[in-house]
Design an enzyme around this catalytic site. Structure first.
Site, PDB file in Angstrom:
ATOM      1  N   ILE A  58       0.822  -1.214   0.000  1.00  0.00           N
ATOM      2  CA  ILE A  58       0.000   0.000   0.000  1.00  0.00           C
ATOM      3  C   ILE A  58       0.857   1.264   0.000  1.00  0.00           C
ATOM      4  O   ILE A  58       0.329   2.368   0.075  1.00  0.00           O
ATOM      5  CB  ILE A  58      -0.943   0.038   1.218  1.00  0.00           C
ATOM      6  CG1 ILE A  58      -0.162  -0.072   2.528  1.00  0.00           C
ATOM      7  CG2 ILE A  58      -1.993  -1.047   1.122  1.00  0.00           C
ATOM      8  CD1 ILE A  58      -1.031   0.090   3.772  1.00  0.00           C
ATOM      9  N   GLY A  59       2.174   1.133  -0.105  1.00  0.00           N
ATOM     10  CA  GLY A  59       3.012   2.320  -0.152  1.00  0.00           C
ATOM     11  C   GLY A  59       4.457   1.987   0.103  1.00  0.00           C
ATOM     12  O   GLY A  59       4.811   0.862   0.490  1.00  0.00           O
TER      13      GLY A  59
ATOM     14  N   GLY B 209       8.515   4.060   1.075  1.00  0.00           N
ATOM     15  CA  GLY B 209       9.247   5.261   1.441  1.00  0.00           C
ATOM     16  C   GLY B 209      10.725   5.028   1.316  1.00  0.00           C
ATOM     17  O   GLY B 209      11.174   4.036   0.718  1.00  0.00           O
TER      18      GLY B 209
ATOM     19  N   SER C  27      12.880   4.113   3.416  1.00  0.00           N
ATOM     20  CA  SER C  27      13.477   3.030   4.192  1.00  0.00           C
ATOM     21  C   SER C  27      12.791   1.691   3.988  1.00  0.00           C
ATOM     22  O   SER C  27      13.192   0.711   4.598  1.00  0.00           O
ATOM     23  CB  SER C  27      13.444   3.385   5.680  1.00  0.00           C
ATOM     24  OG  SER C  27      12.115   3.602   6.102  1.00  0.00           O
ATOM     25  N   GLY C  28      11.775   1.631   3.167  1.00  0.00           N
ATOM     26  CA  GLY C  28      11.138   0.340   2.958  1.00  0.00           C
ATOM     27  C   GLY C  28       9.740   0.449   2.410  1.00  0.00           C
ATOM     28  O   GLY C  28       9.307   1.514   1.965  1.00  0.00           O
TER      29      GLY C  28
ATOM     30  N   VAL D 195       5.420  -0.658   2.793  1.00  0.00           N
ATOM     31  CA  VAL D 195       4.365  -0.902   3.774  1.00  0.00           C
ATOM     32  C   VAL D 195       3.298  -1.791   3.144  1.00  0.00           C
ATOM     33  O   VAL D 195       2.914  -1.587   1.984  1.00  0.00           O
ATOM     34  CB  VAL D 195       3.734   0.425   4.250  1.00  0.00           C
ATOM     35  CG1 VAL D 195       2.636   0.153   5.275  1.00  0.00           C
ATOM     36  CG2 VAL D 195       4.798   1.332   4.856  1.00  0.00           C
TER      37      VAL D 195
ATOM     38  N   LYS E 171       5.528  -2.684   8.105  1.00  0.00           N
ATOM     39  CA  LYS E 171       6.575  -1.887   7.474  1.00  0.00           C
ATOM     40  C   LYS E 171       7.823  -2.750   7.369  1.00  0.00           C
ATOM     41  O   LYS E 171       8.384  -3.180   8.384  1.00  0.00           O
ATOM     42  CB  LYS E 171       6.846  -0.629   8.305  1.00  0.00           C
ATOM     43  CG  LYS E 171       7.939   0.264   7.751  1.00  0.00           C
ATOM     44  CD  LYS E 171       8.095   1.488   8.641  1.00  0.00           C
ATOM     45  CE  LYS E 171       9.202   2.396   8.157  1.00  0.00           C
ATOM     46  NZ  LYS E 171       9.376   3.569   9.046  1.00  0.00           N
TER      47      LYS E 171
ATOM     48  N   ASP F 225      10.318  14.243  12.765  1.00  0.00           N
ATOM     49  CA  ASP F 225       9.816  14.143  11.394  1.00  0.00           C
ATOM     50  C   ASP F 225       8.298  14.249  11.390  1.00  0.00           C
ATOM     51  O   ASP F 225       7.603  13.472  10.736  1.00  0.00           O
ATOM     52  CB  ASP F 225      10.263  12.830  10.747  1.00  0.00           C
ATOM     53  CG  ASP F 225      10.143  12.873   9.220  1.00  0.00           C
ATOM     54  OD1 ASP F 225      10.070  13.994   8.671  1.00  0.00           O
ATOM     55  OD2 ASP F 225      10.127  11.807   8.591  1.00  0.00           O
TER      56      ASP F 225
END
Length: 1014
Positions: free
Chosen positions: A710-711, A713, A715-716, A718, A734, A841
Site C-alpha cells: 500500500i506504499g 518510502g 526506508s522500505g 508498507v 513496514k 519528522d
C-alpha cells in the site's frame, strides 16, 4: 404558654468569687473574643496556608501578589475571594501554574470553589482534595493530569455540584462510584484518554444537568438504558465515544434536553420518533453515524436552533414539519440518501442562515421564497438532481456569502438579483444548464474569491479588472465573449477554455505571480504571447491551444520553476522551440499544429514527447524516437543507410541479450526471496511482541506480496495484511531491507522506532504490536489505520481534472479534531514521557487516521530520546522533510522539542490553507509564504482551503489555528509555544465541548493568541 423558668442567680460572696472569675473568663473567651482575636488568628493561619500553597507551586510569577510584605489583606490577593474574612473561593485559570495540587489547599476549611483550568498541573488525580469537605465546585480541566480516576472518588465532598476533569490525560475507566456523588449537577469528562468503559451507574446522578463524555477512546459499547433516568439532563455530549447500536427508548424520558450530541459514532437503526418531541431541544447533532430509514414522527421540538443529521444513510423525503421550526438557523442533512423535493416551507423560516443538503437524491425545484425571509448566508445543494430556476430572493437578506448548486439540472438564467449581492464570496454553479447573461454585478462583490460556473451555456463579458481578492475563476465551456481581464492581483486559477474570448493576452496578466493555472484554449485570442512571462513563478499549467496566436514562443517560458503542463497547439506560432523549454520537468507538452521550425531541443527528443510536435513541417529531430518528423541533416547515401541500419541492429540484439541475462538473474533472486517469504524458511524469523498477540510470524510473513503493498518510502515498503483471512483483523507491516548500502542508517532508525514505540502507550500514538526480523529484513507490525494519512486526505483525495470526486473532503470540524488528536500525541511525548521524546519528522504523512478520523502520530524512525528534559541533543545528520524542518536543524544541528512544534505548525497551516508544506512559491516553503502573507496584511478568507470555506461558521476558529501555525513556525525556537500550550489553544477552538463554548461565529481569538512575529 407556660411561664419561662428563671435562671438561678449567682451570688457574689467571698467563697464563690474564684468560680465567678473563671466563669467570666470562660464566657469572654468563648463568646466575645471570636469576633476579634480568634478570627484574626484564623485569618493569619489562612494567609500562611496560601503562602504554603504558593511555595508548593514553585512561587509562580502569577501569584506575585501573594506576599507577607505590605499591608495588603490576603482576601485581596489575585484569585482569592473571601466571605466574612475567610477564603471560600480560589480561581486561577491560565496562570502557568505547574506541579501537583498542594495538600495544604484543604487546610482552607471554608473553601467551596476551586477553579484551576488551563494550567500545567500534573500528576495523578489529586486525592488530597478528599479532605476539602465543603467543596462544591471543582474545575481542573485543561491540565496535564495522568493515570486512572481512583475507585474511591465517592469520598469527594458530598456537596460537590460541579466536577470538570476534561482535557487531561486520564486513562482507564470512569469509576462506577462516581455515580454516588449524588449532588452533582455538572460532570465534564470529555477530551481525555479513557480507554475502557463508562459506567451505567452515572444514571444514578438524578440531579445531573450536564454530562460530557465526548472525545474519549472508550471500549466500544452500547448506550446504557440507565442514562434515561437523568431526567434533569439538559446537555448530553458523547461525540466520538465508540458507542454503537440503537438509541435506547429510555432516553425518551430526557424531556429537559436542550443539546444532544451523539455525532461521530456507529449508532444505527432509525432516528427515534421521540427525539422530535423533545420540546426544549435546541441543538441536535447525530451526524456521522449509521442511521438509516426515513425521518419519522411529528416534529414538536419547535425550539430547535441547529439540526445536523448529515453523514448517515437516511432515506425518504425531508419532513414538511421542518417548516414549523421558526428558530432553526442551521439545517445539515448532507451525505445521505434523501429523495423528493425540498419543502417550500423551509423558505419561510425567519432565522435560517445555513442550509447544507448536498450529496443526496433530491429532485424537484427549490423553495421559491428561499432567502426572502431570513439572513441566509450559506446554501449548498450540490450533487443532487434538482431542476428549475434559482430562487430570486437568495440574497434578499443581504447576507449570502456562499452558493453551491453544482452538479444538478438547473436551467434558465442566473437571477439578476445576485448581481446586487455585495456579500458574495463563493459561487459555484458548474455542470448545470444555466443560460443567458451572467449577472455582471457579481464581479463587483468586494469579498468575491471563487467563481466556478463552467459547463453551462452562460454568456456575457468580463470586466477589465477582476476583484482584487479573487483567487479562482473557472468558466470553461460557456459562451462568454470580449477580452481577457488585465488585472487580478491574487488570481491563482483562471480556466476559460472553449468560450468566444478575443483580443490579445494582456501584458499585465503575465505579472500575476500567484497564478498557478491559466487555461484559455479554444477561444479566438490573437496576437503574440507576451515575452515577460518570467513573473509566472507559481504557474503549473499553461493552456493556450486552439487560438490565433502568432509570433515566437518566449524563451522565458523555460525559466518557470514549477511548470509541468504546456499546451500551445493549434495556433500560428513560428520560429524555433527555445532550448530552455527542454529544461522544464514537463508531464505534458503539446506544440502540434503550428509553424515551428528547426531542431527540437535534444532533451525533448524522446518517446515521452512523440506526439507533442505533430503538424509542424519545419521541425526536425536527430533522434528516431519522435514519430512523423524528418531527421535533421538527412542524407540519402545507401552506405550511410546501411551502416546506420547495421549499427541499430547490433545495438538491438545486444540489448536483447543483456536484458535476457538480467531477467534470468533477477528471476532467480526473486524466486529465492519468494521461497523464504512464502514460508520455506519461516523458522529464520524471530518475533518480539510489545502487546498481547493472537497471531505469529506465520500469519504475517507469507502475505507480504505485491498485491498487499500500500506504499513505500525511503526506508522500505508498507503492506496491508489481513490476519487469518478475517477482514476485521488487519495490521500494517513496514518492511525495512537490511542491504549493505543502508546498514548503519536503517539499523539506527529501526532501533529508535522499536525502542520508542515499544515502550509508550497513548491513544494518539500509533500502536507498535511487534517486531519480526531475520538476516535479510526487519518487519514492524502496527495497528492498521483505515483512513490512511492526513497527507492523503489533504493533498491526494481531491477532485480530479474532470471534476470527479475521489473521496469526500475533510470538513473543518474533522480537521480540527485531527489537529487536537495529533497535538495530544506530541504533548504526551514532550511533557509526559521521561525522558521526553522528540519525533523530528512530524508531517501530514506521519499523522495517520483511524476509522473515525482519530489522529495518531506515526513513524518514529528519526525520533530521539532526550538525555535530559528540555536540553537539545546534537545529531550527526540533518533529519526531517523539506518544508517541515525548523531553521535551526540546518544551522545548529541541535534539536529539542521546539523542532516538533515548528513541524506541527506547518501541519496546522496545511489544514487551514490546503497547501502542501513545500508549496509557497518564489522559492518559499509554506511557513515562509504564510508569514509573508500575514505581514503584508492579506485577508484570511483568501487563503482558506476551498473545501472548508464556511466563512461565518468557522472563520474565527480557522483564524486562531492559522495564527497558531504562524506562532509555532517562528524562526527563533524560544518564540514558539510548547505543545502543551498549543493543545490548550486548539482545545479552546473546539466548539463541540458544550455550553461553555461560544456560539457559532462568536469565537474570541484575542485572549488566546496575540500577534506573533517570526
Amino acid at each position: 404558654m407556660a411561664p419561662r423558668a428563671k435562671s438561678p442567680s449567682i451570688q457574689a460572696s467571698p467563697s464563690n468569687i474564684p468560680p465567678l472569675i473563671c466563669l467570666l473568663t470562660l464566657l469572654l473567651s468563648s463568646s466575645l473574643l471570636p469576633r476579634s482575636t480568634s478570627q484574626s488568628t484564623s485569618q493569619e493561619d489562612e494567609k500562611q496556608t496560601l503562602l504554603k500553597i504558593k511555595a508548593g507551586w514553585g512561587n509562580p510569577p502569577a501569584l506575585g501578589s501573594w506576599s507577607n510584605s505590605g499591608a495588603r489583606d490576603h482576601c485581596n490577593w489575585a484569585g482569592i475571594l473571601c466571605t466574612n474574612g475567610l477564603v471560600t473561593k480560589i480561581s486561577l485559570p491560565t496562570q502557568n501554574i505547574t506541579g501537583p495540587i498542594p495538600p495544604a489547599i484543604c487546610d482552607l476549611k471554608n473553601l467551596s470553589f476551586l477553579d484551576l483550568p488551563y494550567n500545567d498541573l500534573s500528576g495523578p488525580f489529586p486525592i488530597t482534595l478528599y479532605n476539602c469537605s465543603n467543596l462544591e465546585y471543582l474545575d481542573i480541566s485543561q491540565n496535564l493530569f495522568v493515570g486512572e480516576i481512583p475507585a474511591d472518588i465517592y469520598r469527594m465532598s458530598s456537596r460537590l455540584t460541579h466536577l470538570n476533569l476534561s482535557s487531561n490525560n486520564f486513562t482507564g475507566e470512569i469509576p462506577p462510584s462516581m455515580g454516588w456523588l449524588a449532588a452533582l449537577r455538572s460532570l465534564r469528562l470529555h477530551s481525555n484518554l479513557f480507554n475502557r468503559s463508562f459506567p451505567a451507574e452515572l444514571g444514578n446522578l438524578s440531579a445531573l444537568e450536564t454530562l460530557t463524555l465526548e472525545w474519549n477512546p472508550f471500549t466500544p459499547a452500547r448506550l446504557p438504558p440507565e442514562f434515561g433516568k437523568l431526567t434533569k439532563l439538559s446537555f448530553l455530549g458523547m461525540t466520538r465515544t465508540n458507542i454503537f447500536g440503537e438509541i435506547p427508548e429510555s432516553f425518551g424520558n430526557l424531556v429537559e434536553l436542550e443539546q444532544l450530541d451523539l455525532a461521530w459514532n456507529a449508532l444505527n437503526g432509525t432516528i427515534p420518533g421521540w427525539i422530535w418531541e423533545l420540546e426544549k431541544l435546541k441543538y441536535l447533532y447525530l451526524y456521522a453515524n449509521k442511521f438509516s430509514g426515513e425521518i419519522n414522527g411529528t416534529i414538536r421540538a419547535l425550539n430547535l436552533v441547529e439540526l445536523d443529521i448529515s453523514k448517515n444513510q437516511l432515506t425518504g423525503s425531508i419532513p414538511e414539519d421542518i417548516g414549523k421550526l421558526k428558530n432553526l438557523s442551521l439545517l445539515f442533512m448532507y451525505y445521505n440518501r434523501l429523495s423528493g423535493e425540498i419543502p417550500a416551507s423551509i423558505g419561510l423560516l425567519p432565522n435560517m442562515q445555513d442550509i447544507r443538503l448536498f450529496s443526496n437524491n433530491l429532485t424537484g425545484v427549490l423553495p421559491p421564497e428561499l432567502g426572502k425571509h431570513s439572513p441566509l448566508w450559506n446554501f449548498e445543494v450540490q450533487w443532487n438532481s434538482i431542476s428549475g430556476k434559482l430562487p430570486e430572493y437568495l440574497c434578499a437578506g443581504k447576507a449570502l456569502t456562499s452558493l453551491n448548486v453544482f452538479d444538478n439540472n438547473f436551467t434558465g438564467e442566473v437571477p439578476a438579483s445576485l448581481g446586487d449581492c455585495s456579500t458574495l464570496d463563493n459561487i459555484q454553479l458548474y455542470r448545470n444548464a444555466f443560460s443567458g447573461d451572467f449577472p455582471a454585478g457579481i464581479w463587483s462583490a468586494v469579498n468575491l474569491t471563487t467563481v466556478l460556473i463552467h459547463d453551462n451555456a452562460l454568456s456575457g463579458t468580463l470586466p477589465d479588472e477582476l476583484p482584487w481578492n479573487i483567487t479562482r475563476v473557472e468558466m470553461q465551456n460557456n459562451r462568454f465573449t470580449g477580452k481577457i481581464p488585465s488585472t487580478a492581483k491574487n488570481l491563482a486559477v483562471f480556466k476559460a477554455s472553449n468560450n468566444l474570448f478575443s483580443g490579445e493576452i494582456p501584458a499585465t496578466l503575465v505579472g500575476i505571480s500567484r497564478l498557478q493555472m491559466l487555461s484559455l484554449g479554444r477561444n479566438q485570442i490573437s496576437g503574440s504571447i507576451p515575452p515577460a512571462v518570467s513573473a509566472w513563478t507559481s504557474l503549473n499549467v499553461l493552456n493556450l491551444s486552439d487560438n490565433r496566436l502568432s509570433g515566437e514562443i518566449p524563451a522565458a517560458l523555460g525559466s518557470l520553476p514549477v511548470l509541468t503542463s504546456l499546451d500551445l497547439s493549434g495556433n500560428q506560432l513560428s520560429g524555433e522551440i527555445p532550448q530552455a523549454i527542454g529544461k522544464l520537468a514537463l508531464n505534458f507538452l503539446n506544440l502540434s499544429s503550428n509553424q515551428l521550425s528547426g531542431e527540437i531541443p535534444a532533451s525533448l527528443q524522446n518517446q515521452a514527447y512523440d506526439r507533442s510536435f505533430l503538424a509542424n513541417p519545419g521541425l526536425c529531430s536527430s533522434s528516431n524516437s519522435i514519430k512523423d518528423l524528418r531527421t535533421c541533416g538527412y542524407r540519402s547515401k545507401g552506405s550511410d543507410k546501411l551502416s546506420k541500419g547495421l549499427l541499430v541492429l547490433f545495438l538491438v540484439l545486444g540489448a536483447a541479450f543483456l536484458s535476457a541475462v538480467v531477467a534470468i538473474g533477477y528471476s532467480m533472486v526473486r524466486e529465492h526471496r519468494r521461497r523464504k517469504m512464502d514460508g520455506d524458511d519461516l523458522d529464520s524469523w524471530k518475533l518480539t511482541s510489545f502487546h498481547a498477540l493472537d497471531f505469529t510470524e506465520h500469519n504475517v510473513v507469507p502475505k507480504l506480496t505485491e498485491s498487499n503493498s500500500i506504499g513505500s518510502g525511503g526506508s522500505g515498503r508498507v503492506y496491508r495484511v489481513v490476519l487469518r483471512d478475517r477482514a476485521e483483523e488487519i495490521v500494517a507491516v513496514k518492511k525495512i531491507w537490511n542491504n549493505r548500502k543502508m546498514d548503519a542508517k536503517l539499523a539506527k532508525e529501526f532501533q529508535a522506532e522499536v525502542e520508542i514505540l515499544g515502550s509508550i502507550r497513548h491513544a494518539n500514538i500509533v500502536k507498535l504490536l511487534c517486531c519480526i526480523a531475520n538476516d535479510d529484513s526487519k518487519l514492524l507490525v502496527y495497528e492498521y489505520m483505515e483512513n490512511g494519512s492526513l497527507n492523503q486526505w489533504l493533498h491526494m483525495f481531491q477532485r480530479t481534472e474532470d471534476g470527479q470526486e475521489r473521496s469526500n473532503p475533510l470538513d473543518w470540524p474533522t480537521r480540527l479534531g485531527i489537529a487536537i488528536g495529533a497535538a495530544r500525541g506530541l504533548c504526551y511525548m514532550h511533557h509526559d514521557c521521561s525522558p521526553p521524546i522528540v519525533h523530528r519528522d512530524v508531517k501530514s504523512s506521519n499523522i495517520l487516521l483511524d476509522a473515525g478520523f482519530g489522529a495518531k502520530i506515526a513513524d518514529f524512525g528519526l525520533a530521539r530520546m532526550l538525555a535530559k528534559g528540555g536540553e537539545p541533543e546534537s545529531v550527526s545528520v540533518i533529519a526531517g522533510s523539506f518544508g517541515y524542518m525548523a531553521p535551526e536543524c540546518g544551522r545548529l544541528r541541535k534539536v529539542n522539542q521546539k523542532v516538533d512544534v515548528f513541524s506541527f505548525g506547518v501541519v496546522l497551516l496545511e489544514l487551514v490553507t490546503g497547501r502542501r508544506a513545500n508549496e509557497g512559491g518564489e522559492d518559499e516553503c509554506l511557513a515562509e509564504w504564510a508569514w509573508r502573507y500575514y505581514e503584508e496584511g492579506g485577508g484570511l478568507i483568501d487563503i482558506i482551503d476551498e473545501e472548508i470555506r464556511d466563512p461565518l461558521l468557522y472563520l474565527a476558529e480557522m483564524e486562531v489555528v492559522f495564527r497558531l501555525g504562524l506562532f509555532c513556525t517562528a524562526k527563533m525556537p524560544s518564540s514558539r509555544p510548547s505543545m502543551k500550550e498549543v493543545l490548550q489553544v486548539l482545545a479552546k477552538c473546539d466548539k463541540r465541548l458544550g455550553p461553555q463554548s461560544t456560539p457559532h461565529g462568536q469565537f474570541d481569538a484575542a485572549p488566546l493568541l496575540q500577534n506573533q512575529k517570526g
